[in-house]
Design a protein around this motif. Sequence first.
Motif, PDB file in Angstrom:
ATOM      1  N   ASP A   1      -0.330 -35.168  73.785  1.00 53.94           N
ATOM      2  CA  ASP A   1      -0.001 -36.082  74.883  1.00 53.94           C
ATOM      3  C   ASP A   1      -1.239 -36.436  75.707  1.00 53.94           C
ATOM      4  N   ALA A   2      -2.091 -35.441  75.983  1.00 56.21           N
ATOM      5  CA  ALA A   2      -3.305 -35.695  76.768  1.00 56.21           C
ATOM      6  C   ALA A   2      -4.267 -36.613  76.009  1.00 56.21           C
ATOM      7  N   ALA A   3      -4.365 -36.435  74.700  1.00 52.88           N
ATOM      8  CA  ALA A   3      -5.236 -37.301  73.895  1.00 52.88           C
ATOM      9  C   ALA A   3      -4.698 -38.731  73.861  1.00 52.88           C
ATOM     10  N   ILE A   4      -3.376 -38.881  73.781  1.00 48.85           N
ATOM     11  CA  ILE A   4      -2.771 -40.226  73.810  1.00 48.85           C
ATOM     12  C   ILE A   4      -3.104 -40.903  75.137  1.00 48.85           C
ATOM     13  N   VAL A   5      -3.027 -40.170  76.235  1.00 54.08           N
ATOM     14  CA  VAL A   5      -3.382 -40.716  77.549  1.00 54.08           C
ATOM     15  C   VAL A   5      -4.853 -41.124  77.565  1.00 54.08           C
ATOM     16  N   ALA A   6      -5.727 -40.306  76.984  1.00 53.32           N
ATOM     17  CA  ALA A   6      -7.159 -40.634  76.952  1.00 53.32           C
ATOM     18  C   ALA A   6      -7.424 -41.919  76.181  1.00 53.32           C
ATOM     19  N   LEU A   7      -6.620 -42.175  75.152  1.00 50.67           N
ATOM     20  CA  LEU A   7      -6.789 -43.399  74.375  1.00 50.67           C
ATOM     21  C   LEU A   7      -6.170 -44.596  75.091  1.00 50.67           C
ATOM     22  N   SER A   8      -5.387 -44.369  76.107  1.00 50.69           N
ATOM     23  CA  SER A   8      -4.676 -45.350  76.931  1.00 50.69           C
ATOM     24  C   SER A   8      -4.177 -46.557  76.140  1.00 50.69           C
ATOM     25  N   ASN A   9      -4.839 -47.676  76.199  1.00 43.49           N
ATOM     26  CA  ASN A   9      -4.337 -48.892  75.554  1.00 43.49           C
ATOM     27  C   ASN A   9      -4.787 -49.058  74.113  1.00 43.49           C
ATOM     28  N   TYR A  10      -5.500 -48.097  73.583  1.00 40.55           N
ATOM     29  CA  TYR A  10      -5.981 -48.173  72.199  1.00 40.55           C
ATOM     30  C   TYR A  10      -4.898 -47.644  71.273  1.00 40.55           C
ATOM     31  N   SER A  11      -4.489 -48.441  70.311  1.00 46.85           N
ATOM     32  CA  SER A  11      -3.404 -48.022  69.418  1.00 46.85           C
ATOM     33  C   SER A  11      -3.890 -47.785  67.991  1.00 46.85           C
ATOM     34  N   GLY A  12      -5.197 -47.818  67.792  1.00 44.84           N
ATOM     35  CA  GLY A  12      -5.751 -47.611  66.459  1.00 44.84           C
ATOM     36  C   GLY A  12      -5.962 -46.142  66.142  1.00 44.84           C
ATOM     37  N   LYS A  13      -6.738 -45.903  65.109  1.00 44.26           N
ATOM     38  CA  LYS A  13      -7.049 -44.542  64.688  1.00 44.26           C
ATOM     39  C   LYS A  13      -8.413 -44.142  65.232  1.00 44.26           C
ATOM     40  N   ALA A  14      -8.530 -42.856  65.584  1.00 49.03           N
ATOM     41  CA  ALA A  14      -9.777 -42.338  66.141  1.00 49.03           C
ATOM     42  C   ALA A  14     -10.040 -40.952  65.563  1.00 49.03           C
ATOM     43  N   TRP A  15     -11.300 -40.666  65.291  1.00 48.66           N
ATOM     44  CA  TRP A  15     -11.658 -39.353  64.763  1.00 48.66           C
ATOM     45  C   TRP A  15     -11.333 -38.238  65.753  1.00 48.66           C
ATOM     46  N   ILE A  16     -10.856 -37.095  65.221  1.00 49.72           N
ATOM     47  CA  ILE A  16     -10.777 -35.841  65.968  1.00 49.72           C
ATOM     48  C   ILE A  16     -11.572 -34.809  65.170  1.00 49.72           C
ATOM     49  N   GLY A  17     -11.664 -33.591  65.650  1.00 54.28           N
ATOM     50  CA  GLY A  17     -12.551 -32.599  65.058  1.00 54.28           C
ATOM     51  C   GLY A  17     -12.065 -31.868  63.825  1.00 54.28           C
ATOM     52  N   LEU A  18     -10.880 -32.144  63.333  1.00 53.08           N
ATOM     53  CA  LEU A  18     -10.390 -31.429  62.158  1.00 53.08           C
ATOM     54  C   LEU A  18     -10.993 -32.025  60.888  1.00 53.08           C
ATOM     55  N   HIS A  19     -11.459 -31.141  60.004  1.00 54.24           N
ATOM     56  CA  HIS A  19     -12.021 -31.596  58.725  1.00 54.24           C
ATOM     57  C   HIS A  19     -11.791 -30.517  57.676  1.00 54.24           C
ATOM     58  N   ASP A  20     -11.845 -30.909  56.421  1.00 52.34           N
ATOM     59  CA  ASP A  20     -11.670 -29.983  55.299  1.00 52.34           C
ATOM     60  C   ASP A  20     -13.057 -29.616  54.794  1.00 52.34           C
ATOM     61  N   ASP A  21     -13.411 -28.344  54.926  1.00 51.92           N
ATOM     62  CA  ASP A  21     -14.746 -27.933  54.467  1.00 51.92           C
ATOM     63  C   ASP A  21     -14.734 -27.527  52.987  1.00 51.92           C
ATOM     64  N   ILE A  22     -13.656 -27.784  52.297  1.00 52.60           N
ATOM     65  CA  ILE A  22     -13.429 -27.556  50.870  1.00 52.60           C
ATOM     66  C   ILE A  22     -13.335 -26.066  50.530  1.00 52.60           C
ATOM     67  N   VAL A  23     -14.157 -25.226  51.121  1.00 47.32           N
ATOM     68  CA  VAL A  23     -14.137 -23.796  50.819  1.00 47.32           C
ATOM     69  C   VAL A  23     -12.995 -23.090  51.555  1.00 47.32           C
ATOM     70  N   ASN A  24     -12.874 -23.342  52.861  1.00 40.32           N
ATOM     71  CA  ASN A  24     -11.901 -22.648  53.696  1.00 40.32           C
ATOM     72  C   ASN A  24     -10.710 -23.499  54.108  1.00 40.32           C
ATOM     73  N   GLY A  25     -10.646 -24.740  53.664  1.00 38.84           N
ATOM     74  CA  GLY A  25      -9.542 -25.622  54.039  1.00 38.84           C
ATOM     75  C   GLY A  25      -9.809 -26.329  55.357  1.00 38.84           C
ATOM     76  N   TRP A  26      -8.739 -26.694  56.045  1.00 36.43           N
ATOM     77  CA  TRP A  26      -8.841 -27.463  57.284  1.00 36.43           C
ATOM     78  C   TRP A  26      -9.356 -26.584  58.410  1.00 36.43           C
ATOM     79  N   ARG A  27     -10.436 -27.052  59.040  1.00 36.95           N
ATOM     80  CA  ARG A  27     -11.084 -26.306  60.123  1.00 36.95           C
ATOM     81  C   ARG A  27     -11.457 -27.279  61.243  1.00 36.95           C
ATOM     82  N   TRP A  28     -11.565 -26.742  62.444  1.00 36.35           N
ATOM     83  CA  TRP A  28     -12.004 -27.550  63.577  1.00 36.35           C
ATOM     84  C   TRP A  28     -13.524 -27.607  63.621  1.00 36.35           C
ATOM     85  N   SER A  29     -14.046 -28.666  64.159  1.00 44.11           N
ATOM     86  CA  SER A  29     -15.483 -28.908  64.245  1.00 44.11           C
ATOM     87  C   SER A  29     -16.211 -27.791  64.984  1.00 44.11           C
ATOM     88  N   LEU A  30     -15.671 -27.363  66.102  1.00 41.82           N
ATOM     89  CA  LEU A  30     -16.297 -26.295  66.862  1.00 41.82           C
ATOM     90  C   LEU A  30     -16.149 -24.991  66.097  1.00 41.82           C
TER      91      LEU A  30
END
Length: 150
Positions: free
Chosen positions: A58-87
């Motif tokens: 919900d907070a991220a939707i508010v941050a995007l306010s009037n933007y209805s497109g797609k935006a990158w977040i920090g989740l990615h697949d590092d192939i070895v360990n699966g889905w991981r956060w950027s930090l």
Amino acid sequence: MDYRVIILIFAGALLSVSSAQTRQFYFVNTPLNWRDAQSVCRQNYTDLATIENTADVDAAIVALSNYSGKAWIGLHDDIVNGWRWSLSDSSFYGDGESTYRNWYPGEPNNMYGQQLCVVFNGNNGFWDDLDCSVALSFVCYNGELPFGFY
């Protein structure tokens, strides 16, 4: 009523407010690939957005306010360990961050074996995997406590 009980209740309320206020999301409307977006977020905030629960969605939707497109977040697949956060600092994460997912139905599908990064849909907060080289806007977050919550 015992004043110690009142103080304990008040302290608990402050703690829950401060823990709810630990992240601030920022929408950056500059199309970049995932790696470059990560770099910008790390230079100016904490990192690409990490989303732990529906309140963060919900907070991220508010941050995007009037933007209805797609935006990158920090989740990615590092192939070895699966889905991981950027930090990569595991001590930073709360209880749900390693397991919470908000995939759009049918996702992730890793279409053509190239979809290793995750986008956030500004309309509904659902996630989709996408090729990391696509240039998109992105969501960063600041993991520092706001002024007054120390």
